[in-house]
Write a protein that holds these residues in place. Structure first.
Motif, PDB file in Angstrom:
ATOM      1  N   ASP A   1      -6.005   3.639   6.609  1.00  0.00           N
ATOM      2  CA  ASP A   1      -6.163   2.210   6.281  1.00  0.00           C
ATOM      3  C   ASP A   1      -5.152   1.356   7.036  1.00  0.00           C
ATOM      4  N   LEU A   2      -3.952   1.904   7.264  1.00  0.00           N
ATOM      5  CA  LEU A   2      -2.883   1.131   7.899  1.00  0.00           C
ATOM      6  C   LEU A   2      -3.035   1.034   9.412  1.00  0.00           C
ATOM      7  N   VAL A   3      -4.038   1.720   9.978  1.00  0.00           N
ATOM      8  CA  VAL A   3      -4.297   1.587  11.418  1.00  0.00           C
ATOM      9  C   VAL A   3      -4.877   0.213  11.736  1.00  0.00           C
ATOM     10  N   ASP A   4      -5.587  -0.378  10.777  1.00  0.00           N
ATOM     11  CA  ASP A   4      -6.198  -1.695  10.967  1.00  0.00           C
ATOM     12  C   ASP A   4      -5.252  -2.790  10.477  1.00  0.00           C
ATOM     13  N   PRO A   5      -5.429  -4.028  10.978  1.00  0.00           N
ATOM     14  CA  PRO A   5      -4.559  -5.125  10.524  1.00  0.00           C
ATOM     15  C   PRO A   5      -4.751  -5.403   9.048  1.00  0.00           C
ATOM     16  N   PRO A   6      -3.692  -5.795   8.339  1.00  0.00           N
ATOM     17  CA  PRO A   6      -3.798  -6.073   6.898  1.00  0.00           C
ATOM     18  C   PRO A   6      -4.762  -7.210   6.588  1.00  0.00           C
ATOM     19  N   GLU A   7      -4.763  -8.240   7.449  1.00  0.00           N
ATOM     20  CA  GLU A   7      -5.667  -9.385   7.293  1.00  0.00           C
ATOM     21  C   GLU A   7      -6.542  -9.473   8.534  1.00  0.00           C
TER      22      GLU A   7
ATOM     23  N   LYS B   1       0.829  -1.209   0.000  1.00  0.00           N
ATOM     24  CA  LYS B   1       0.000   0.000   0.000  1.00  0.00           C
ATOM     25  C   LYS B   1       0.862   1.256   0.000  1.00  0.00           C
ATOM     26  N   GLU B   2       1.928   1.234   0.790  1.00  0.00           N
ATOM     27  CA  GLU B   2       2.812   2.396   0.842  1.00  0.00           C
ATOM     28  C   GLU B   2       3.568   2.564  -0.479  1.00  0.00           C
ATOM     29  N   TYR B   3       3.925   1.455  -1.107  1.00  0.00           N
ATOM     30  CA  TYR B   3       4.602   1.509  -2.408  1.00  0.00           C
ATOM     31  C   TYR B   3       3.684   2.134  -3.464  1.00  0.00           C
ATOM     32  N   GLN B   4       2.422   1.724  -3.458  1.00  0.00           N
ATOM     33  CA  GLN B   4       1.462   2.296  -4.401  1.00  0.00           C
ATOM     34  C   GLN B   4       1.296   3.793  -4.177  1.00  0.00           C
ATOM     35  N   LEU B   5       1.310   4.219  -2.898  1.00  0.00           N
ATOM     36  CA  LEU B   5       1.207   5.640  -2.600  1.00  0.00           C
ATOM     37  C   LEU B   5       2.439   6.393  -3.100  1.00  0.00           C
ATOM     38  N   ILE B   6       3.622   5.788  -2.961  1.00  0.00           N
ATOM     39  CA  ILE B   6       4.855   6.417  -3.444  1.00  0.00           C
ATOM     40  C   ILE B   6       4.799   6.613  -4.958  1.00  0.00           C
ATOM     41  N   ILE B   7       4.408   5.563  -5.691  1.00  0.00           N
ATOM     42  CA  ILE B   7       4.330   5.654  -7.147  1.00  0.00           C
ATOM     43  C   ILE B   7       3.292   6.686  -7.566  1.00  0.00           C
TER      44      ILE B   7
ATOM     45  N   VAL C   1      11.444  -1.429   9.106  1.00  0.00           N
ATOM     46  CA  VAL C   1      11.731  -2.590   8.262  1.00  0.00           C
ATOM     47  C   VAL C   1      11.265  -2.208   6.856  1.00  0.00           C
ATOM     48  N   PRO C   2      12.137  -1.636   6.014  1.00  0.00           N
ATOM     49  CA  PRO C   2      11.712  -1.003   4.755  1.00  0.00           C
ATOM     50  C   PRO C   2      10.887  -1.881   3.834  1.00  0.00           C
ATOM     51  N   GLU C   3      11.211  -3.175   3.742  1.00  0.00           N
ATOM     52  CA  GLU C   3      10.499  -4.042   2.806  1.00  0.00           C
ATOM     53  C   GLU C   3       9.134  -4.487   3.318  1.00  0.00           C
ATOM     54  N   LEU C   4       8.848  -4.235   4.590  1.00  0.00           N
ATOM     55  CA  LEU C   4       7.562  -4.638   5.164  1.00  0.00           C
ATOM     56  C   LEU C   4       6.652  -3.455   5.466  1.00  0.00           C
ATOM     57  N   GLY C   5       7.196  -2.239   5.560  1.00  0.00           N
ATOM     58  CA  GLY C   5       6.342  -1.087   5.829  1.00  0.00           C
ATOM     59  C   GLY C   5       7.140   0.097   6.318  1.00  0.00           C
ATOM     60  N   GLY C   6       6.412   1.161   6.612  1.00  0.00           N
ATOM     61  CA  GLY C   6       7.046   2.405   7.023  1.00  0.00           C
ATOM     62  C   GLY C   6       7.554   2.369   8.442  1.00  0.00           C
ATOM     63  N   GLN C   7       8.229   3.425   8.834  1.00  0.00           N
ATOM     64  CA  GLN C   7       8.836   3.510  10.155  1.00  0.00           C
ATOM     65  C   GLN C   7       7.900   4.194  11.146  1.00  0.00           C
ATOM     66  N   LEU C   8       8.138   3.925  12.426  1.00  0.00           N
ATOM     67  CA  LEU C   8       7.375   4.567  13.493  1.00  0.00           C
ATOM     68  C   LEU C   8       8.318   4.807  14.665  1.00  0.00           C
ATOM     69  N   TYR C   9       8.148   5.951  15.323  1.00  0.00           N
ATOM     70  CA  TYR C   9       9.033   6.319  16.427  1.00  0.00           C
ATOM     71  C   TYR C   9       8.794   5.459  17.660  1.00  0.00           C
ATOM     72  N   THR C  10       9.874   5.174  18.363  1.00  0.00           N
ATOM     73  CA  THR C  10       9.796   4.581  19.700  1.00  0.00           C
ATOM     74  C   THR C  10      10.143   5.679  20.692  1.00  0.00           C
TER      75      THR C  10
ATOM     76  N   LEU D   1       2.231  -0.560  15.442  1.00  0.00           N
ATOM     77  CA  LEU D   1       2.551  -0.568  14.018  1.00  0.00           C
ATOM     78  C   LEU D   1       2.237  -1.949  13.445  1.00  0.00           C
ATOM     79  N   TRP D   2       1.332  -1.988  12.452  1.00  0.00           N
ATOM     80  CA  TRP D   2       1.001  -3.241  11.791  1.00  0.00           C
ATOM     81  C   TRP D   2       1.967  -3.491  10.640  1.00  0.00           C
ATOM     82  N   LEU D   3       2.534  -4.703  10.591  1.00  0.00           N
ATOM     83  CA  LEU D   3       3.345  -5.143   9.464  1.00  0.00           C
ATOM     84  C   LEU D   3       2.961  -6.573   9.120  1.00  0.00           C
ATOM     85  N   GLN D   4       3.287  -6.980   7.910  1.00  0.00           N
ATOM     86  CA  GLN D   4       3.004  -8.355   7.496  1.00  0.00           C
ATOM     87  C   GLN D   4       3.935  -8.748   6.371  1.00  0.00           C
ATOM     88  N   ALA D   5       4.474  -9.948   6.455  1.00  0.00           N
ATOM     89  CA  ALA D   5       5.325 -10.490   5.391  1.00  0.00           C
ATOM     90  C   ALA D   5       4.514 -11.500   4.585  1.00  0.00           C
TER      91      ALA D   5
END
Length: 318
Positions: free
Chosen positions: A117-123, A42-48, A178-187, A195-199
């Motif tokens: 959209d990214l606030v909710d789990p991908p699946e 989703k983030e890649y599509q937004l970048i393009i 984790v660039p290939e799985l999603g954007g960054q978030l501050y600790t 932060l939701w991520l999924q491989a």
């Protein structure tokens, strides 16, 4: 002669652009442009989409710049109209104000929609995995509350399963990425950010701290390994059987400034993550989170228990 010189300069400029593009990354791939999960996709599509919208403005502007320089430069025989008193064009002003405003509006809408959209789990039909992440100087601690295990500078997840990383810091503020799985978030100390991520594929992915935190910052990298659910369960079982337990003393040692190799722990102290958040002021920030409600309820209960215990100690001291 002048024409050959212009051609030579043009070739050098094109070569410089290609060198910049191909040497811009430290890896053989562009990690951000190599999405391996639903969130990253989703983030890649937004970048393009953003690149295309920006190109609508940038390319014509650059083209006009070249045209104006060539068309109106001072040279013998140039028949371009000379209008020294011209200073205004409503039509041109309308074009260069309205089009960028429309593009910014479209880009803002698309960015806001993707962000929410990214606030909710991908699946939503798959039970998620929760991993509690603590950034330290200069290492990462990952706790698996449901599996009762922990790792340092290494995290394993099952593919096709949404993972909620709950982030905090027991050191200066950092950024989990984790660039290939999603954007960054501050600790941040005293905060628990979700932060939701999924491989979507098996493999190993590069993770790092993306915020400067001192001399050991460059070594705050970690590995994310995506496996099948069966392999993940076998790994958890192996850690439970072979790794030592994580004690409060072990954590206090980890929290000290210094580097660390990859480590695993077969058990974790109950409520350790909540204690880390609360001791840094977390009881005052119960409204500030990006987690689903049940996670926040757990944090609030731990905060209430911690506050109650503090009051008991204070009363006992009196």
């Amino acid at each position: 002669m002048r024409k050959q010189k212009s051609m030579h300069i043009s070739k050098l400029m094109i070569l410089s652009v290609f060198i910049t593009i191909f040497l811009a990354g430290c890896d053989s791939r562009y990690l951000i442009l190599n999405p391996q999960g639903a969130v990253a996709q989703k983030e890649y599509q937004l970048i393009i989409f953003s690149i295309i919208l920006c190109a609508i403005v940038v390319i014509p502007v650059l083209g006009l710049l070249v045209y104006i320089v060539l068309r109106y430069r001072d040279k013998p025989g140039n028949k371009a109209p000379y209008r020294p008193d011209w200073d205004d064009s409503k039509r041109l002003e309308f074009i260069w104000w309205v089009i960028p405003i429309i593009i910014i509006g479209i880009l803002g809408f698309a960015t806001a929609r993707t962000t929410y959209d990214l606030v909710d789990p991908p699946e939503k039909d798959v039970k998620p995995l929760t991993i509690e992440v603590t950034s330290l100087d200069w290492k990462w601690l990952f706790q698996y509350p449901d599996q009762d295990i922990a790792t340092v500078n290494y995290v394993e997840i099952p593919k096709d399963v949404p993972v909620q990383f709950v982030l905090t810091s027991d050191a200066p503020m950092n950024s989990f990425w984790v660039p290939e799985l999603g954007g960054q978030l501050y600790t941040m100390p005293g905060m628990a950010m979700g932060l939701w991520l999924q491989a979507d594929h098996k493999g190993e992915y590069f993770g790092s701290g993306a915020n400067f935190t001192g001399k050991g910052f460059a070594h705050m990298n970690f590995k994310v390994k995506s496996t099948s659910t069966k392999e993940f369960n076998q790994w958890v079982k192996q850690v439970k059987e072979t790794a030592p337990a994580l004690t409060k003393a072990d954590y206090n040692s980890l929290a000290k400034q210094g580097l660390s190799l990859e480590k695993s722990y077969s058990t974790i102290p109950k409520g350790l993550f909540q204690e880390i958040v609360i001791k840094n002021g977390g009881q005052y920030y119960s409204q500030h989170h990006h987690m689903k409600n049940e996670d926040m309820k757990t944090m609030n209960v731990a905060s209430d228990e911690q506050t109650h215990t503090q009051h008991e100690h204070q009363e006992g001291g009196k």
